[in-house]
Design an enzyme around this catalytic site. Structure first.
Site, PDB file in Angstrom:
ATOM      1  N   VAL A  11       0.837  -1.205   0.000  1.00  0.00           N
ATOM      2  CA  VAL A  11       0.000   0.000   0.000  1.00  0.00           C
ATOM      3  C   VAL A  11       0.876   1.261   0.000  1.00  0.00           C
ATOM      4  CG1 VAL A  11      -1.741   1.314   1.278  1.00  0.00           C
ATOM      5  CG2 VAL A  11      -1.948  -1.169   1.099  1.00  0.00           C
ATOM      6  N   ASP A  32      10.306   2.334   7.118  1.00  0.00           N
ATOM      7  CA  ASP A  32       9.850   0.965   7.339  1.00  0.00           C
ATOM      8  C   ASP A  32      10.826   0.287   8.299  1.00  0.00           C
ATOM      9  OD1 ASP A  32       7.894  -1.047   5.366  1.00  0.00           O
ATOM     10  OD2 ASP A  32       9.249  -1.981   6.808  1.00  0.00           O
ATOM     11  N   GLN A  79      -4.764  -8.060   6.157  1.00  0.00           N
ATOM     12  CA  GLN A  79      -5.631  -9.245   6.296  1.00  0.00           C
ATOM     13  C   GLN A  79      -5.080 -10.429   5.514  1.00  0.00           C
ATOM     14  OE1 GLN A  79      -8.877  -6.479   4.951  1.00  0.00           O
ATOM     15  NE2 GLN A  79     -10.104  -8.216   5.578  1.00  0.00           N
ATOM     16  N   ARG A  85     -10.999  -7.082   9.052  1.00  0.00           N
ATOM     17  CA  ARG A  85     -10.079  -5.993   9.380  1.00  0.00           C
ATOM     18  C   ARG A  85      -9.941  -5.862  10.894  1.00  0.00           C
ATOM     19  NH1 ARG A  85     -13.351  -4.335   5.037  1.00  0.00           N
ATOM     20  NH2 ARG A  85     -12.203  -3.839   3.148  1.00  0.00           N
ATOM     21  N   VAL A 115      -4.085   4.780   6.987  1.00  0.00           N
ATOM     22  CA  VAL A 115      -4.687   3.789   6.080  1.00  0.00           C
ATOM     23  C   VAL A 115      -4.693   2.402   6.740  1.00  0.00           C
ATOM     24  CG1 VAL A 115      -4.515   2.773   3.759  1.00  0.00           C
ATOM     25  CG2 VAL A 115      -3.819   5.130   4.112  1.00  0.00           C
ATOM     26  N   PRO A 118      -7.549  -1.960  11.480  1.00  0.00           N
ATOM     27  CA  PRO A 118      -8.862  -1.416  11.150  1.00  0.00           C
ATOM     28  C   PRO A 118      -8.815   0.110  11.224  1.00  0.00           C
ATOM     29  CG  PRO A 118      -8.889  -2.359  13.374  1.00  0.00           C
ATOM     30  CD  PRO A 118      -7.534  -2.614  12.820  1.00  0.00           C
ATOM     31  N   VAL A 119      -9.079   0.733  10.088  1.00  0.00           N
ATOM     32  CA  VAL A 119      -8.706   2.137   9.910  1.00  0.00           C
ATOM     33  C   VAL A 119      -9.422   3.081  10.882  1.00  0.00           C
ATOM     34  CG1 VAL A 119     -10.312   2.694   8.022  1.00  0.00           C
ATOM     35  CG2 VAL A 119      -8.140   3.821   8.130  1.00  0.00           C
ATOM     36  N   ASP A 120     -10.696   2.832  11.170  1.00  0.00           N
ATOM     37  CA  ASP A 120     -11.431   3.769  12.040  1.00  0.00           C
ATOM     38  C   ASP A 120     -10.912   3.711  13.478  1.00  0.00           C
ATOM     39  OD1 ASP A 120     -13.552   4.516   9.994  1.00  0.00           O
ATOM     40  OD2 ASP A 120     -13.765   2.349  10.068  1.00  0.00           O
ATOM     41  N   ASP A 145     -14.202   2.359  -0.565  1.00  0.00           N
ATOM     42  CA  ASP A 145     -15.493   1.673  -0.735  1.00  0.00           C
ATOM     43  C   ASP A 145     -16.430   2.526  -1.601  1.00  0.00           C
ATOM     44  OD1 ASP A 145     -15.105  -0.207   2.004  1.00  0.00           O
ATOM     45  OD2 ASP A 145     -14.261   1.794   2.039  1.00  0.00           O
ATOM     46  N   ARG A 148     -15.414   2.129  -5.090  1.00  0.00           N
ATOM     47  CA  ARG A 148     -15.873   0.834  -5.617  1.00  0.00           C
ATOM     48  C   ARG A 148     -17.367   0.898  -5.956  1.00  0.00           C
ATOM     49  NH1 ARG A 148     -12.530  -2.412  -0.978  1.00  0.00           N
ATOM     50  NH2 ARG A 148     -10.678  -2.841  -2.217  1.00  0.00           N
ATOM     51  N   HIS A 172     -15.115   1.189   7.931  1.00  0.00           N
ATOM     52  CA  HIS A 172     -14.491   0.570   6.758  1.00  0.00           C
ATOM     53  C   HIS A 172     -14.362  -0.913   7.109  1.00  0.00           C
ATOM     54  CE1 HIS A 172     -11.905  -0.375   3.436  1.00  0.00           C
ATOM     55  NE2 HIS A 172     -10.873  -0.636   4.212  1.00  0.00           N
ATOM     56  N   THR A 232      -4.919  -5.875  -1.275  1.00  0.00           N
ATOM     57  CA  THR A 232      -5.443  -4.812  -2.137  1.00  0.00           C
ATOM     58  C   THR A 232      -4.486  -3.631  -2.007  1.00  0.00           C
ATOM     59  OG1 THR A 232      -6.782  -3.692  -0.454  1.00  0.00           O
ATOM     60  CG2 THR A 232      -7.814  -5.519  -1.581  1.00  0.00           C
TER      61      THR A 232
HETATM   62  P1  NAD Z   1       2.485  -4.998   3.684  1.00  0.00           P
HETATM   63  O1  NAD Z   1       2.752  -6.149   4.593  1.00  0.00           O
HETATM   64  O2  NAD Z   1       2.768  -5.138   2.242  1.00  0.00           O
HETATM   65  O3  NAD Z   1       3.296  -3.711   4.205  1.00  0.00           O
HETATM   66  C1  NAD Z   1       3.298  -3.291   5.527  1.00  0.00           C
HETATM   67  C2  NAD Z   1       4.658  -2.728   5.815  1.00  0.00           C
HETATM   68  O4  NAD Z   1       4.651  -2.151   7.133  1.00  0.00           O
HETATM   69  C3  NAD Z   1       5.777  -3.777   5.800  1.00  0.00           C
HETATM   70  O5  NAD Z   1       6.760  -3.400   4.847  1.00  0.00           O
HETATM   71  C4  NAD Z   1       6.316  -3.748   7.222  1.00  0.00           C
HETATM   72  O6  NAD Z   1       7.714  -3.991   7.311  1.00  0.00           O
HETATM   73  C5  NAD Z   1       5.956  -2.330   7.661  1.00  0.00           C
HETATM   74  N1  NAD Z   1       5.960  -2.086   9.093  1.00  0.00           N
HETATM   75  C6  NAD Z   1       5.533  -2.896  10.100  1.00  0.00           C
HETATM   76  N2  NAD Z   1       5.717  -2.289  11.294  1.00  0.00           N
HETATM   77  C7  NAD Z   1       6.244  -1.061  11.039  1.00  0.00           C
HETATM   78  C8  NAD Z   1       6.627   0.045  11.857  1.00  0.00           C
HETATM   79  N3  NAD Z   1       6.530   0.012  13.179  1.00  0.00           N
HETATM   80  N4  NAD Z   1       7.124   1.140  11.245  1.00  0.00           N
HETATM   81  C9  NAD Z   1       7.258   1.181   9.896  1.00  0.00           C
HETATM   82  N5  NAD Z   1       6.918   0.162   9.082  1.00  0.00           N
HETATM   83  C10 NAD Z   1       6.401  -0.943   9.641  1.00  0.00           C
HETATM   84  O7  NAD Z   1       0.963  -4.592   3.933  1.00  0.00           O
HETATM   85  P2  NAD Z   1       0.051  -3.732   2.932  1.00  0.00           P
HETATM   86  O8  NAD Z   1      -0.641  -4.648   1.996  1.00  0.00           O
HETATM   87  O9  NAD Z   1       0.872  -2.608   2.421  1.00  0.00           O
HETATM   88  O10 NAD Z   1      -1.076  -3.188   3.950  1.00  0.00           O
HETATM   89  C11 NAD Z   1      -0.750  -2.210   4.921  1.00  0.00           C
HETATM   90  C12 NAD Z   1      -1.984  -1.840   5.746  1.00  0.00           C
HETATM   91  O11 NAD Z   1      -2.936  -1.163   4.918  1.00  0.00           O
HETATM   92  C13 NAD Z   1      -2.734  -3.056   6.319  1.00  0.00           C
HETATM   93  O12 NAD Z   1      -3.160  -2.793   7.640  1.00  0.00           O
HETATM   94  C14 NAD Z   1      -3.934  -3.200   5.389  1.00  0.00           C
HETATM   95  O13 NAD Z   1      -5.025  -3.867   6.003  1.00  0.00           O
HETATM   96  C15 NAD Z   1      -4.225  -1.733   5.133  1.00  0.00           C
HETATM   97  N6  NAD Z   1      -5.080  -1.442   3.982  1.00  0.00           N
HETATM   98  C16 NAD Z   1      -6.031  -0.492   4.168  1.00  0.00           C
HETATM   99  C17 NAD Z   1      -6.887  -0.160   3.138  1.00  0.00           C
HETATM  100  C18 NAD Z   1      -7.956   0.888   3.386  1.00  0.00           C
HETATM  101  O14 NAD Z   1      -8.842   1.109   2.558  1.00  0.00           O
HETATM  102  N7  NAD Z   1      -7.924   1.573   4.525  1.00  0.00           N
HETATM  103  C19 NAD Z   1      -6.766  -0.794   1.885  1.00  0.00           C
HETATM  104  C20 NAD Z   1      -5.767  -1.749   1.721  1.00  0.00           C
HETATM  105  C21 NAD Z   1      -4.921  -2.075   2.785  1.00  0.00           C
END
Ligand code: NAD
Length: 312
Positions: A11, A32, A79, A85, A115, A118-120, A145, A148, A172, A232
């Site tokens: 993301v 990261d 997830q 979430r 983001v 769970p975002v909220d 959403d 979408r 969300h 996603t």
């Molecule tokens: P991912 O595993 O690809 O990436 C997450 C990254 O966070 C990893 O690179 C990890 O090393 C890093 N990380 C972990 N702890 C950390 C810290 N303390 N400081 C800095 N970096 C850290 O995951 P993703 O697919 O990119 O998803 C990330 C988040 O976004 C998830 O919680 C996912 O559910 C959420 N998400 C939200 C929405 C939305 O609509 N709000 C949509 C998609 C995904």
């Protein structure tokens, strides 16, 4: 303009890529816990900047976020197939707490967009832990959403998503819903628009668009995508890039970010400007929609109360 992004995962990188395409950004910092990954992604992104506006992309530490116009938080667990979430809350709350501490030190003047899911619930805790003005702390809420929903309605009605004014509101997550009583196309209530449409049928079983199916598809979109590709990322990257662009240009667009509503954060229509949340709108929901909204609000509230009692 400078944007810092916590989490150089799927993301985080999608947000950065979307921002670079918009040609607005001078500097992006990726933070990261996996520094090697952040450095690799920063180099890959920077090499693409030859195709857009000149932009410096680097991997950094907390101190490097100083002077950011926006800090986007995407760090944490995502997830796995079958997980909701809300299942992510404990693990991600620990990460968010740590990041909030750094935000207090280095991002006092930035707008924070969370983001991570769970975002909220997590946006609420970022607001609480930082003590920042709630106008400056938002979550992505139900913006994805809503996107979408508009795409699906657009396909069904054969009309541009930009001409469809319909929103997903609430958590969300599984309790989100669409207040269709307020949905309009070209000034017509959706129901009236459909009656004028050639494909309209008086047989309600054949109602077009099939709203129940569309809501179900929106609500389950993430589950379906995660099952097929593991995560996603592209659509949320575009949405966050678009929100930041609209805020930077001070367009005062209505989005459905997660905003402080009563005493929780929830996806709700709000006007976003260069300064953050300009105004939260007050919807005139039907009786049935009010019940759904209260249910969604209580879902978020109960998780917040549970997490507060655990003192994470
Ligand atoms: P991912 O595993 O690809 O990436 C997450 C990254 O966070 C990893 O690179 C990890 O090393 C890093 N990380 C972990 N702890 C950390 C810290 N303390 N400081 C800095 N970096 C850290 O995951 P993703 O697919 O990119 O998803 C990330 C988040 O976004 C998830 O919680 C996912 O559910 C959420 N998400 C939200 C929405 C939305 O609509 N709000 C949509 C998609 C995904």
């Amino acid at each position: 303009m400078k944007v810092s992004i916590y989490g150089a995962g799927r993301v985080g990188v999608s947000v950065a890529f979307s921002l670079m395409h918009r040609g607005l950004i001078d500097e992006i910092v990726l933070i990261d816990v996996d520094k090697e990954k952040a450095e690799g992604e920063a180099l890959d992104l920077m090499h693409s900047s030859a195709m857009f506006k000149r932009c410096d992309v680097k991997a950094g530490t907390h101190e490097d976020i100083v002077g950011s116009d926006f800090v986007v938080i995407t760090a944490g667990y995502s997830q796995r197939p079958g997980e909701t979430r809300l299942d992510l809350v404990e693990g991600n709350l620990k990460i968010i707490k740590h990041i909030a501490y750094e935000l207090k030190l280095y991002a006092r003047d930035s707008i924070i967009i969370n983001v991570t899911n769970p975002v909220d619930v997590l946006t609420y805790f970022i607001w609480k832990y930082t003590g920042f003005d709630s106008k400056k702390v938002i979550g992505s809420g139900t913006t994805l959403d809503t996107g979408r929903l508009r795409v699906l309605l657009s396909k069904s009605c054969n009309i541009s998503p930009n001409s469809i004014h319909a929103y997903v509101i609430g958590e969300h997550g599984d309790s989100e819903f669409v207040p269709f009583s307020l949905a309009t196309i070209g000034g017509l209530r959706l129901e009236d628009y459909c009656k004028q449409c050639k494909t309209f049928s008086n047989d309600s079983s054949d109602f077009c668009p099939n709203l129940e199916r569309i809501v179900d598809e929106v609500r389950h979109a993430a589950y379906k995508i995660i099952q097929k590709k593991g995560a996603t990322n592209l659509a949320i990257g575009s949405v966050v890039g678009s929100i930041i662009e609209s805020m930077t240009k001070d367009e005062k667009r209505v989005w459905t970010p997660s905003v402080l509503y009563e005493d929780v954060y929830i996806g709700y229509p709000a006007v976003l400007s260069r300064n953050g949340v300009e105004r939260i709108l007050k919807l005139n929901l039907s009786e049935e929609e009010n019940i759904l909204f209260e249910k969604s609000l209580n879902t978020i509230k109960s998780v917040i109360i549970e997490m507060e009692s655990k003192k994470i």
